[in-house]
Design a protein around this motif. Structure first.
Motif, PDB file in Angstrom:
ATOM      1  N   VAL A 188       0.863  -1.188   0.000  1.00 47.23           N
ATOM      2  CA  VAL A 188       0.000   0.000   0.000  1.00 47.23           C
ATOM      3  C   VAL A 188       0.897   1.234   0.000  1.00 47.23           C
ATOM      4  N   PRO A 189       0.712   2.159  -0.920  1.00 45.01           N
ATOM      5  CA  PRO A 189       1.571   3.358  -0.955  1.00 45.01           C
ATOM      6  C   PRO A 189       1.513   4.130   0.359  1.00 45.01           C
ATOM      7  N   ILE A 190       2.656   4.658   0.761  1.00 42.37           N
ATOM      8  CA  ILE A 190       2.730   5.416   2.014  1.00 42.37           C
ATOM      9  C   ILE A 190       1.754   6.582   1.991  1.00 42.37           C
ATOM     10  N   GLN A 191       1.644   7.230   0.844  1.00 41.28           N
ATOM     11  CA  GLN A 191       0.728   8.364   0.723  1.00 41.28           C
ATOM     12  C   GLN A 191      -0.708   7.940   0.998  1.00 41.28           C
ATOM     13  N   ALA A 192      -1.085   6.742   0.536  1.00 37.52           N
ATOM     14  CA  ALA A 192      -2.455   6.249   0.756  1.00 37.52           C
ATOM     15  C   ALA A 192      -2.691   5.947   2.233  1.00 37.52           C
ATOM     16  N   ILE A 193      -1.689   5.374   2.898  1.00 37.49           N
ATOM     17  CA  ILE A 193      -1.810   5.113   4.335  1.00 37.49           C
ATOM     18  C   ILE A 193      -1.992   6.421   5.091  1.00 37.49           C
ATOM     19  N   ALA A 194      -1.143   7.390   4.779  1.00 38.73           N
ATOM     20  CA  ALA A 194      -1.220   8.680   5.470  1.00 38.73           C
ATOM     21  C   ALA A 194      -2.573   9.351   5.245  1.00 38.73           C
ATOM     22  N   ALA A 195      -3.042   9.355   3.995  1.00 36.92           N
ATOM     23  CA  ALA A 195      -4.318   9.997   3.682  1.00 36.92           C
ATOM     24  C   ALA A 195      -5.472   9.294   4.392  1.00 36.92           C
ATOM     25  N   THR A 243      12.310   8.700   8.540  1.00 36.95           N
ATOM     26  CA  THR A 243      11.241   8.928   7.568  1.00 36.95           C
ATOM     27  C   THR A 243      10.309   7.723   7.523  1.00 36.95           C
ATOM     28  N   PRO A 244       9.077   7.918   7.073  1.00 37.63           N
ATOM     29  CA  PRO A 244       8.145   6.778   6.962  1.00 37.63           C
ATOM     30  C   PRO A 244       8.674   5.655   6.082  1.00 37.63           C
ATOM     31  N   SER A 245       9.321   5.999   4.962  1.00 37.44           N
ATOM     32  CA  SER A 245       9.821   4.951   4.071  1.00 37.44           C
ATOM     33  C   SER A 245      10.943   4.167   4.730  1.00 37.44           C
ATOM     34  N   ASP A 246      11.841   4.848   5.425  1.00 39.30           N
ATOM     35  CA  ASP A 246      12.918   4.137   6.118  1.00 39.30           C
ATOM     36  C   ASP A 246      12.365   3.274   7.254  1.00 39.30           C
ATOM     37  N   TYR A 247      11.363   3.789   7.954  1.00 41.50           N
ATOM     38  CA  TYR A 247      10.760   3.002   9.032  1.00 41.50           C
ATOM     39  C   TYR A 247      10.130   1.727   8.478  1.00 41.50           C
ATOM     40  N   ARG A 248       9.411   1.857   7.370  1.00 36.84           N
ATOM     41  CA  ARG A 248       8.774   0.685   6.754  1.00 36.84           C
ATOM     42  C   ARG A 248       9.832  -0.322   6.325  1.00 36.84           C
ATOM     43  N   ASN A 249      10.904   0.132   5.695  1.00 32.97           N
ATOM     44  CA  ASN A 249      11.958  -0.777   5.244  1.00 32.97           C
ATOM     45  C   ASN A 249      12.594  -1.509   6.413  1.00 32.97           C
ATOM     46  N   ASP A 302       3.574  17.034   4.880  1.00 36.99           N
ATOM     47  CA  ASP A 302       3.211  17.260   6.280  1.00 36.99           C
ATOM     48  C   ASP A 302       3.334  15.973   7.080  1.00 36.99           C
ATOM     49  N   PHE A 303       2.904  14.867   6.477  1.00 36.59           N
ATOM     50  CA  PHE A 303       2.999  13.579   7.173  1.00 36.59           C
ATOM     51  C   PHE A 303       4.451  13.178   7.397  1.00 36.59           C
ATOM     52  N   THR A 304       5.266  13.292   6.370  1.00 36.66           N
ATOM     53  CA  THR A 304       6.683  12.910   6.502  1.00 36.66           C
ATOM     54  C   THR A 304       7.353  13.728   7.595  1.00 36.66           C
TER      55      THR A 304
END
Length: 324
Positions: free
Chosen positions: A277-284, A305-311, A293-295
């Protein structure tokens, strides 16, 4: 939750007697008779919360009785209020209740009862003397099915379900506080069905109101237009009273909402079932319509960052699941 009993830990021939012994200590002494099978399967976990206890259990079909003899031998003088799953029929206090899944039921240890049970339940139990409702009014609700999927019943059910599913280790102070909250919710739920909310102590009403409001907010976290005014109006209080209530809990309305949104995003980012699921979709989905703003908010809170946390979360999860 602490495991009290699991039938897998006993030979099949000993499981039912071990269950009877375990539930006598965890809840109250009763007798059991299996229905339609010679082998009992079930488990019980408990969480002591000061004078209050929450228990979760599942079981195969049986008939259970609490007889006058058992009451004379041991009566903890408790009330038990629980939400059921599966099929249950109980008789107590000249009432007979056939329960649907998600129904709530109040029963007591000091009167005989008989139950057919198949499925499971979550119980909150406490000394009868702790409930600030007169015995005469309590008797009106003994062994009467109450809806656990709406209003105050849903709030109590959500609280009990969350406790049984949460893996957090609580301190003694946390446990006592959770016991107070649980008793407040039971009091408010029973008073609601009795139409006697005005008789609830003022401090209990305030604690329950806070839980009702935070539960409402959690159900609307994805609404970017959610405002303090809308929240206050939904609970028939002023915006000023809303802010004062949250201040009493050491937070602002805005910071609480933001914190919950970030926490739900964090959980989704770490969920392997949502890794595509794209990070943008989760945040929205949790109320952050603007990715930047979310990042920024996520990095400020977690230092990453959200992407680094997910990885990192998925990398550690993969390693944990790799055979050694």
């Amino acid at each position: 939750m602490e495991k009290v009993f699991d039938s897998n830990d006993f030979p099949a021939r000993d499981a039912l007697s071990a269950w009877a012994e375990a539930t006598a200590d965890a809840v109250m002494p009763t007798s059991f008779k299996l229905i339609g099978t010679d082998i009992f399967r079930g488990w019980v976990t408990t969480m002591p919360l000061g004078a209050v206890q929450v228990s979760a259990m599942a079981y195969s079909s049986y008939l259970t009785r609490r007889t006058p003899r058992l009451i004379r031998a041991s009566d903890p003088e408790i009330l038990a209020f629980g939400v059921t799953s599966g099929s249950h029929v109980i008789e107590q206090n000249r009432n007979r209740a056939a329960l649907r899944p998600s129904d709530l039921l109040l029963f007591e240890s000091s009167r005989p009862f008989e139950t057919y049970a198949d499925g499971g339940c979550i119980l909150i139990q406490f000394p009868r003397t702790l409930l600030p409702i007169s015995p005469r009014h309590i008797d009106e609700l003994i062994c009467r099915p109450l809806p656990g999927d709406q209003g105050m019943g849903r709030l109590l059910t959500s609280f009990l379900t969350h406790l049984t599913e949460d893996s957090t280790s609580y301190t003694p102070h946390d446990a006592a506080r959770l016991g107070t909250i649980g008793l407040d919710l039971v009091t408010a739920t029973l008073a609601h069905f009795l139409e006697r909310e005005s008789g609830i102590p003022a401090d209990s009403r305030q604690r329950v109101l806070y839980m009702r409001i935070t539960s409402f907010i959690e159900r609307h976290l994805g609404d970017t237009a959610l405002t303090a005014g809308e929240i206050a109006a939904a609970h028939h209080i002023s915006v000023r009273s809303l802010h004062r209530l949250f201040h009493q809990h050491g937070v602002t309305v805005r910071s609480w909402i933001r914190g919950q949104r970030l926490e739900h995003c964090r959980r989704d980012l770490a969920d392997p079932l949502k890794r595509h699921v794209p990070i943008q979709a989760i945040a929205a989905g949790w109320g952050f319509p603007h990715p930047a703003d979310f990042t920024r908010a996520f990095r400020t809170l977690h230092g990453i960052t959200p992407s680094d946390y997910r990885n990192q979360a998925h990398h550690h999860g993969t390693q944990a699941g790799t055979p050694s």
